[in-house]
Design a protein around this motif. Structure first.
Motif, PDB file in Angstrom:
ATOM      1  N   PHE A 135     -10.452 -76.068 -92.600  1.00 31.95           N
ATOM      2  CA  PHE A 135      -9.168 -76.682 -92.920  1.00 31.95           C
ATOM      3  C   PHE A 135      -8.211 -76.454 -91.749  1.00 31.95           C
ATOM      4  N   GLU A 136      -7.325 -77.410 -91.517  1.00 37.45           N
ATOM      5  CA  GLU A 136      -6.298 -77.281 -90.489  1.00 37.45           C
ATOM      6  C   GLU A 136      -4.923 -77.395 -91.121  1.00 37.45           C
ATOM      7  N   GLN A 137      -3.978 -76.603 -90.610  1.00 38.44           N
ATOM      8  CA  GLN A 137      -2.606 -76.673 -91.117  1.00 38.44           C
ATOM      9  C   GLN A 137      -1.999 -78.017 -90.735  1.00 38.44           C
ATOM     10  N   VAL A 138      -1.390 -78.685 -91.727  1.00 41.88           N
ATOM     11  CA  VAL A 138      -0.786 -79.999 -91.469  1.00 41.88           C
ATOM     12  C   VAL A 138       0.686 -80.065 -91.844  1.00 41.88           C
ATOM     13  N   SER A 139       1.195 -79.063 -92.559  1.00 44.45           N
ATOM     14  CA  SER A 139       2.618 -79.083 -92.896  1.00 44.45           C
ATOM     15  C   SER A 139       3.096 -77.679 -93.229  1.00 44.45           C
ATOM     16  N   HIS A 140       4.407 -77.523 -93.197  1.00 44.34           N
ATOM     17  CA  HIS A 140       5.035 -76.258 -93.579  1.00 44.34           C
ATOM     18  C   HIS A 140       6.375 -76.614 -94.220  1.00 44.34           C
ATOM     19  N   PHE A 141       6.410 -76.492 -95.541  1.00 42.45           N
ATOM     20  CA  PHE A 141       7.629 -76.784 -96.285  1.00 42.45           C
ATOM     21  C   PHE A 141       8.386 -75.484 -96.509  1.00 42.45           C
ATOM     22  N   LYS A 142       9.632 -75.476 -96.153  1.00 48.97           N
ATOM     23  CA  LYS A 142      10.437 -74.252 -96.222  1.00 48.97           C
ATOM     24  C   LYS A 142      11.234 -74.178 -97.520  1.00 48.97           C
ATOM     25  N   LYS A 143      11.156 -72.994 -98.153  1.00 48.73           N
ATOM     26  CA  LYS A 143      11.953 -72.664 -99.336  1.00 48.73           C
ATOM     27  C   LYS A 143      11.848 -73.725-100.446  1.00 48.73           C
ATOM     28  N   VAL A 144      10.623 -74.151-100.738  1.00 45.51           N
ATOM     29  CA  VAL A 144      10.425 -75.180-101.764  1.00 45.51           C
ATOM     30  C   VAL A 144      10.148 -74.606-103.143  1.00 45.51           C
ATOM     31  N   GLY A 145       9.909 -73.305-103.231  1.00 49.80           N
ATOM     32  CA  GLY A 145       9.667 -72.676-104.527  1.00 49.80           C
ATOM     33  C   GLY A 145      10.418 -71.366-104.630  1.00 49.80           C
ATOM     34  N   THR A 146      10.705 -70.976-105.868  1.00 45.95           N
ATOM     35  CA  THR A 146      11.353 -69.687-106.104  1.00 45.95           C
ATOM     36  C   THR A 146      10.584 -68.948-107.184  1.00 45.95           C
ATOM     37  N   LYS A 147      10.200 -67.727-106.861  1.00 46.51           N
ATOM     38  CA  LYS A 147       9.508 -66.881-107.825  1.00 46.51           C
ATOM     39  C   LYS A 147       9.844 -65.440-107.492  1.00 46.51           C
ATOM     40  N   PHE A 148      10.020 -64.623-108.514  1.00 47.28           N
ATOM     41  CA  PHE A 148      10.395 -63.218-108.342  1.00 47.28           C
ATOM     42  C   PHE A 148      11.666 -63.099-107.492  1.00 47.28           C
ATOM     43  N   ASN A 149      12.586 -64.031-107.697  1.00 45.15           N
ATOM     44  CA  ASN A 149      13.873 -64.058-106.985  1.00 45.15           C
ATOM     45  C   ASN A 149      13.724 -64.190-105.470  1.00 45.15           C
ATOM     46  N   ARG A 150      12.649 -64.823-105.030  1.00 47.14           N
ATOM     47  CA  ARG A 150      12.417 -65.072-103.599  1.00 47.14           C
ATOM     48  C   ARG A 150      12.248 -66.566-103.376  1.00 47.14           C
ATOM     49  N   SER A 151      12.881 -67.096-102.336  1.00 44.55           N
ATOM     50  CA  SER A 151      12.625 -68.468-101.905  1.00 44.55           C
ATOM     51  C   SER A 151      11.357 -68.458-101.058  1.00 44.55           C
ATOM     52  N   LEU A 152      10.455 -69.365-101.369  1.00 43.56           N
ATOM     53  CA  LEU A 152       9.127 -69.321-100.761  1.00 43.56           C
ATOM     54  C   LEU A 152       8.763 -70.626-100.069  1.00 43.56           C
ATOM     55  N   ASP A 153       8.060 -70.490 -98.952  1.00 36.92           N
ATOM     56  CA  ASP A 153       7.531 -71.636 -98.218  1.00 36.92           C
ATOM     57  C   ASP A 153       6.143 -71.970 -98.749  1.00 36.92           C
ATOM     58  N   VAL A 154       5.734 -73.211 -98.543  1.00 38.75           N
ATOM     59  CA  VAL A 154       4.377 -73.649 -98.859  1.00 38.75           C
ATOM     60  C   VAL A 154       3.803 -74.308 -97.608  1.00 38.75           C
ATOM     61  N   ILE A 155       2.606 -73.897 -97.253  1.00 46.21           N
ATOM     62  CA  ILE A 155       1.915 -74.433 -96.086  1.00 46.21           C
ATOM     63  C   ILE A 155       0.710 -75.205 -96.585  1.00 46.21           C
ATOM     64  N   ASP A 156       0.589 -76.463 -96.128  1.00 47.16           N
ATOM     65  CA  ASP A 156      -0.530 -77.302 -96.533  1.00 47.16           C
ATOM     66  C   ASP A 156      -1.610 -77.292 -95.464  1.00 47.16           C
ATOM     67  N   TYR A 157      -2.841 -77.198 -95.919  1.00 42.15           N
ATOM     68  CA  TYR A 157      -4.018 -77.285 -95.062  1.00 42.15           C
ATOM     69  C   TYR A 157      -4.832 -78.488 -95.516  1.00 42.15           C
ATOM     70  N   GLU A 158      -5.515 -79.115 -94.558  1.00 44.12           N
ATOM     71  CA  GLU A 158      -6.281 -80.333 -94.836  1.00 44.12           C
ATOM     72  C   GLU A 158      -7.686 -80.199 -94.258  1.00 44.12           C
ATOM     73  N   LEU A 159      -8.653 -80.712 -95.004  1.00 43.44           N
ATOM     74  CA  LEU A 159     -10.036 -80.798 -94.518  1.00 43.44           C
ATOM     75  C   LEU A 159     -10.488 -82.245 -94.686  1.00 43.44           C
ATOM     76  N   ILE A 160     -10.837 -82.876 -93.569  1.00 48.98           N
ATOM     77  CA  ILE A 160     -11.401 -84.223 -93.623  1.00 48.98           C
ATOM     78  C   ILE A 160     -12.899 -84.071 -93.854  1.00 48.98           C
ATOM     79  N   LEU A 161     -13.377 -84.688 -94.919  1.00 48.07           N
ATOM     80  CA  LEU A 161     -14.794 -84.573 -95.256  1.00 48.07           C
ATOM     81  C   LEU A 161     -15.577 -85.615 -94.497  1.00 48.07           C
TER      82      LEU A 161
END
Length: 161
Positions: A135-161
């Protein structure tokens, strides 16, 4: 041993998933799931998409892995999002990698073209696993989720089959 999920697995899968809800940011769910809710989800997903479990020699579920639609529009129908969770008592044994390798193989054989993994920041084991699998990293979304009183980033990975 890796097998297709069965309805008998729902209680153990629910317990594993609820551990991650309570103890980690691997999932953005904040309320534990009931066995009934998990059963409905498993039935809905496994009827159309790969859903597999890793059975330990003693029969317990060591982990589970599945693919589901990445987006709902028809143009995305060949792209799936992947999910993998390993029971906390069996981490570090390569179960996640074995499950993901099997899932990738099944998805390829079924004609899917792309897999997406959405991983919460800080989940270094998952980043490492996905990179190891190609898989290769294709995106990085900043502060898109909140859990345990923390703003969290989500990084997307992609695999072309």
């Amino acid at each position: 041993m890796i097998t297709e999920v069965t309805i008998k697995d729902v209680t153990e899968i629910t317990a594993i998933y609820n551990h991650y809800i309570r103890e980690s940011v691997a999932t953005f769910d904040t309320e534990e799931w009931s066995v009934e809710k998990m059963s409905e989800r498993i039935q809905a997903l496994s009827s159309a998409y790969p859903y597999i479990v890793f059975r330990m020699p003693e029969g317990k579920i060591g982990g589970f892995c599945y693919a589901h639609p990445w987006k709902e529009k028809d143009a995305y129908s060949r792209t799936l999002e992947t999910t993998v969770y390993v029971s906390p008592e069996y981490t570090g044994r390569g179960i996640g990698q074995k499950l993901m390798e099997k899932l990738i193989d099944i998805c390829r054989k079924r004609g899917f073209t792309t897999l997406i993994a959405c991983i919460t920041e800080g989940n270094e084991n998952s980043f490492s696993l996905h990179r190891k699998l190609g898989f290769e990293q294709v995106s990085h979304f900043k502060k898109v989720g909140t859990k345990f009183n923390r703003s969290l980033d989500v990084i997307d990975y992609e695999l072309i089959l």
